[in-house]
Design a protein around this motif. Structure first.
Motif, PDB file in Angstrom:
ATOM      1  N   GLN A 119       1.147  -1.039   0.136  1.00 53.88           N
ATOM      2  CA  GLN A 119       0.052   0.006  -0.072  1.00 53.88           C
ATOM      3  C   GLN A 119       1.018   1.277  -0.087  1.00 53.88           C
ATOM      4  N   PRO A 120       0.694   2.125  -0.799  1.00 56.51           N
ATOM      5  CA  PRO A 120       1.473   3.325  -0.920  1.00 56.51           C
ATOM      6  C   PRO A 120       1.057   4.389   0.363  1.00 56.51           C
ATOM      7  N   LYS A 121       2.240   4.962   0.695  1.00 56.75           N
ATOM      8  CA  LYS A 121       1.762   5.975   1.877  1.00 56.75           C
ATOM      9  C   LYS A 121       1.516   7.153   1.160  1.00 56.75           C
ATOM     10  N   LEU A 122       0.381   7.780   1.531  1.00 55.41           N
ATOM     11  CA  LEU A 122      -0.001   8.845   0.885  1.00 55.41           C
ATOM     12  C   LEU A 122      -0.492  10.032   1.827  1.00 55.41           C
ATOM     13  N   ASP A 123      -0.444  11.383   1.384  1.00 56.48           N
ATOM     14  CA  ASP A 123      -0.962  12.440   2.175  1.00 56.48           C
ATOM     15  C   ASP A 123      -2.402  12.433   2.103  1.00 56.48           C
ATOM     16  N   THR A 124      -3.092  12.180   3.248  1.00 56.24           N
ATOM     17  CA  THR A 124      -4.606  11.973   3.448  1.00 56.24           C
ATOM     18  C   THR A 124      -5.114  13.246   3.827  1.00 56.24           C
ATOM     19  N   ARG A 125      -6.479  13.343   3.501  1.00 56.14           N
ATOM     20  CA  ARG A 125      -7.330  14.630   3.990  1.00 56.14           C
ATOM     21  C   ARG A 125      -8.800  14.049   4.094  1.00 56.14           C
ATOM     22  N   PRO A 126      -9.675  14.909   4.994  1.00 60.38           N
ATOM     23  CA  PRO A 126     -10.963  14.251   5.155  1.00 60.38           C
ATOM     24  C   PRO A 126     -11.703  14.504   3.986  1.00 60.38           C
ATOM     25  N   LEU A 127     -12.699  13.813   3.893  1.00 62.80           N
ATOM     26  CA  LEU A 127     -13.663  13.438   2.798  1.00 62.80           C
ATOM     27  C   LEU A 127     -15.073  14.384   2.922  1.00 62.80           C
ATOM     28  N   THR A 128     -15.146  15.343   2.001  1.00 62.61           N
ATOM     29  CA  THR A 128     -16.349  15.897   2.022  1.00 62.61           C
ATOM     30  C   THR A 128     -17.283  15.768   0.919  1.00 62.61           C
ATOM     31  N   THR A 129     -18.575  16.158   0.544  1.00 68.20           N
ATOM     32  CA  THR A 129     -19.266  16.070  -0.374  1.00 68.20           C
ATOM     33  C   THR A 129     -18.798  16.667  -1.653  1.00 68.20           C
ATOM     34  N   GLU A 130     -18.097  17.561  -1.221  1.00 66.73           N
ATOM     35  CA  GLU A 130     -17.488  18.909  -2.722  1.00 66.73           C
ATOM     36  C   GLU A 130     -16.542  18.076  -3.310  1.00 66.73           C
ATOM     37  N   ARG A 131     -15.881  17.063  -2.698  1.00 69.93           N
ATOM     38  CA  ARG A 131     -14.806  16.351  -3.327  1.00 69.93           C
ATOM     39  C   ARG A 131     -15.327  15.014  -4.331  1.00 69.93           C
ATOM     40  N   LEU A 132     -16.672  14.878  -4.106  1.00 72.70           N
ATOM     41  CA  LEU A 132     -17.312  13.707  -4.888  1.00 72.70           C
ATOM     42  C   LEU A 132     -17.757  14.203  -6.264  1.00 72.70           C
ATOM     43  N   GLY A 133     -17.586  13.409  -7.375  1.00 69.07           N
ATOM     44  CA  GLY A 133     -18.053  13.786  -8.695  1.00 69.07           C
ATOM     45  C   GLY A 133     -18.434  12.573  -9.490  1.00 69.07           C
ATOM     46  N   PRO A 134     -18.737  12.676 -10.679  1.00 63.66           N
ATOM     47  CA  PRO A 134     -19.064  11.522 -11.529  1.00 63.66           C
ATOM     48  C   PRO A 134     -18.240  10.540 -11.701  1.00 63.66           C
ATOM     49  N   VAL A 135     -17.183  10.505 -11.459  1.00 57.93           N
ATOM     50  CA  VAL A 135     -16.162   9.543 -11.660  1.00 57.93           C
ATOM     51  C   VAL A 135     -16.173   8.474 -10.286  1.00 57.93           C
ATOM     52  N   ILE A 136     -16.433   9.312  -9.274  1.00 54.69           N
ATOM     53  CA  ILE A 136     -16.528   8.505  -7.981  1.00 54.69           C
ATOM     54  C   ILE A 136     -17.913   7.876  -7.950  1.00 54.69           C
ATOM     55  N   PHE A 137     -18.768   8.433  -8.097  1.00 57.05           N
ATOM     56  CA  PHE A 137     -20.176   7.750  -8.167  1.00 57.05           C
ATOM     57  C   PHE A 137     -20.454   6.668  -9.247  1.00 57.05           C
ATOM     58  N   LEU A 138     -19.668   6.776 -10.309  1.00 54.62           N
ATOM     59  CA  LEU A 138     -19.507   5.569 -11.312  1.00 54.62           C
ATOM     60  C   LEU A 138     -18.963   4.539 -10.597  1.00 54.62           C
ATOM     61  N   ALA A 139     -17.724   4.892  -9.749  1.00 55.73           N
ATOM     62  CA  ALA A 139     -16.847   3.781  -9.034  1.00 55.73           C
ATOM     63  C   ALA A 139     -17.750   3.237  -8.000  1.00 55.73           C
ATOM     64  N   MET A 140     -18.632   3.846  -7.363  1.00 54.42           N
ATOM     65  CA  MET A 140     -19.427   3.299  -6.298  1.00 54.42           C
ATOM     66  C   MET A 140     -20.570   2.202  -6.938  1.00 54.42           C
ATOM     67  N   PHE A 141     -21.139   2.814  -8.195  1.00 52.03           N
ATOM     68  CA  PHE A 141     -22.056   2.012  -8.758  1.00 52.03           C
ATOM     69  C   PHE A 141     -21.435   0.405  -9.105  1.00 52.03           C
ATOM     70  N   LEU A 142     -20.085   0.699  -9.447  1.00 51.48           N
ATOM     71  CA  LEU A 142     -19.645  -0.662  -9.922  1.00 51.48           C
ATOM     72  C   LEU A 142     -19.169  -1.440  -8.782  1.00 51.48           C
ATOM     73  N   ILE A 143     -18.644  -0.845  -7.736  1.00 52.91           N
ATOM     74  CA  ILE A 143     -18.242  -1.456  -6.542  1.00 52.91           C
ATOM     75  C   ILE A 143     -19.927  -2.138  -5.957  1.00 52.91           C
ATOM     76  N   GLY A 144     -20.992  -1.537  -6.132  1.00 55.89           N
ATOM     77  CA  GLY A 144     -22.048  -2.121  -5.590  1.00 55.89           C
ATOM     78  C   GLY A 144     -22.614  -3.269  -6.599  1.00 55.89           C
ATOM     79  N   LEU A 145     -22.375  -3.056  -7.838  1.00 56.35           N
ATOM     80  CA  LEU A 145     -22.598  -4.195  -8.818  1.00 56.35           C
ATOM     81  C   LEU A 145     -21.874  -5.206  -8.488  1.00 56.35           C
ATOM     82  N   TYR A 146     -20.390  -5.188  -8.219  1.00 58.35           N
ATOM     83  CA  TYR A 146     -19.729  -6.410  -7.878  1.00 58.35           C
ATOM     84  C   TYR A 146     -20.138  -7.061  -6.556  1.00 58.35           C
ATOM     85  N   GLY A 147     -20.346  -6.183  -5.688  1.00 56.18           N
ATOM     86  CA  GLY A 147     -20.602  -6.697  -4.207  1.00 56.18           C
ATOM     87  C   GLY A 147     -22.018  -7.239  -3.883  1.00 56.18           C
ATOM     88  N   GLY A 148     -23.124  -6.620  -4.749  1.00 57.95           N
ATOM     89  CA  GLY A 148     -24.366  -7.368  -5.152  1.00 57.95           C
ATOM     90  C   GLY A 148     -24.256  -8.847  -5.763  1.00 57.95           C
TER      91      GLY A 148
END
Length: 248
Positions: A119-148
Motif C-alpha cells: 500500500q502506498p503511503k499517501l498524504d490524506t485529508r478529510p472527505l467532504t461531499t464537495e470532493r465527490l463527482g461523476p467518476v467517484i459515483f460511477l466507481a461506487m455503482f461498479l463496487i455495488g454491482l460487484y458486491g451485489g
C-alpha cells in the motif's frame, strides 16, 4: 446442522468478521465454507449476506459509538452502490453454477494478488461531499454491482477508490466501507431471499461468528506488524480453499 458444522461456521465467521472490518477478504473464507457444507453456489452466495448484514450493523454501531463516521457523505456514496447492488444481486440469482464458481475462483485469485501489493503511503485529508463527482459515483455503482453479485474481496475495491483516489486515511476508509456495505447489502439480501436463495439457519449461525469478529475488530487498533499477520493468515487460508475449489 451438525455440531461440527456449527463450530466451523462460528469459527470461520469470527475470523471473517475481523478481517472484513480491518481489511478485505472475509467472504473468501465464508462463501467457500458454505459451499463445502453442501449449499449450491447461489444459495451460499445469498446465505453469506445474512452474516455480512449483521456484521456490518455491529461495525457501524461500534464506530458511531466511538464518534466515527459521516452520515451525509456515506449516503452520497451509498446511493449509486445500492443501485449497482440491486442489479448485481439480480444477475447472481440467475447465473449458472459453473459460471459462478469460475467467477469466485478468479475473484479470490485477483484479491489475493492485490493483497500482496504494497500500500502506498499517501498524504490524506478529510472527505467532504464537495470532493465527490461523476467518476467517484460511477466507481461506487461498479463496487455495488460487484458486491451485489459476489461480495468477495469488495474491501479491496474500497481501498482503491477511497484511499488511493480520494486519499482519505485508512481508519476512515474502514468506517465508510462498512457503512456503504450495510446500505447496499440489505436490498441485495432481499433479492436473494425473494428467490429462495437464503438458508437462514446457516446464515444466522455464521452471523454470530461474524458479529463477534467485527466487534473485536472495532476495538482493536492493529500495528503495521499485526496487520501483516492478518494479511498472511488470510492468504494462507485462501490458498488452501483455492486448491480445494480447483482440484476437488
Amino acid at each position: 446442522m451438525t455440531i461440527g458444522e456449527v463450530l466451523a461456521l462460528l469459527g470461520i465467521g469470527g475470523v471473517a468478521g475481523f478481517i472484513n472490518v480491518l481489511s478485505a477478504g472475509g467472504s473468501m473464507l465464508t462463501l467457500p465454507l458454505l459451499m463445502f457444507l453442501g449449499l449450491p453456489p447461489q444459495v451460499a452466495n445469498g446465505t453469506n449476506r445474512v452474516a455480512i448484514t449483521l456484521q456490518s450493523v455491529t461495525a457501524v454501531s461500534g464506530f458511531r459509538r466511538m464518534g466515527h463516521g459521516n452520515l451525509k457523505v456515506s449516503l452520497y456514496l451509498a446511493v449509486p452502490a445500492v443501485i449497482g447492488s440491486l442489479l448485481g444481486a439480480w444477475m447472481a440469482t440467475r447465473v449458472p453454477d459453473a459460471i459462478f464458481e469460475l467467477v469466485l475462483v478468479l475473484a479470490m485469485i485477483g484479491v489475493s494478488v492485490f493483497m500482496l501489493l504494497p500500500q502506498p503511503k499517501l498524504d490524506t485529508r478529510p472527505l467532504t461531499t464537495e470532493r465527490l463527482g461523476p467518476v467517484i459515483f460511477l466507481a461506487m455503482f461498479l463496487i455495488g454491482l460487484y458486491g451485489g453479485f459476489i461480495q468477495v474481496g469488495v474491501g479491496a475495491l474500497f481501498l482503491v477508490v477511497l484511499y488511493r483516489i480520494l486519499k482519505i486515511d485508512l481508519p476512515q476508509v474502514n468506517v465508510f466501507k462498512v457503512s456503504i456495505i450495510l446500505l447496499y447489502t440489505v436490498p441485495a439480501l432481499l433479492i436473494f431471499a425473494l428467490n429462495d436463495q437464503v438458508r437462514w439457519g446457516m446464515g444466522l449461525t455464521l452471523a454470530v461468528g461474524n458479529i463477534v469478529g467485527a466487534f473485536l475488530a472495532v476495538k482493536v487498533n492493529l500495528s503495521s506488524q499485526g496487520a501483516r499477520w492478518v494479511k498472511w493468515l488470510t492468504l494462507v487460508m485462501v490458498a488452501a480453499i483455492l486448491i480445494r475449489l480447483i482440484f476437488y
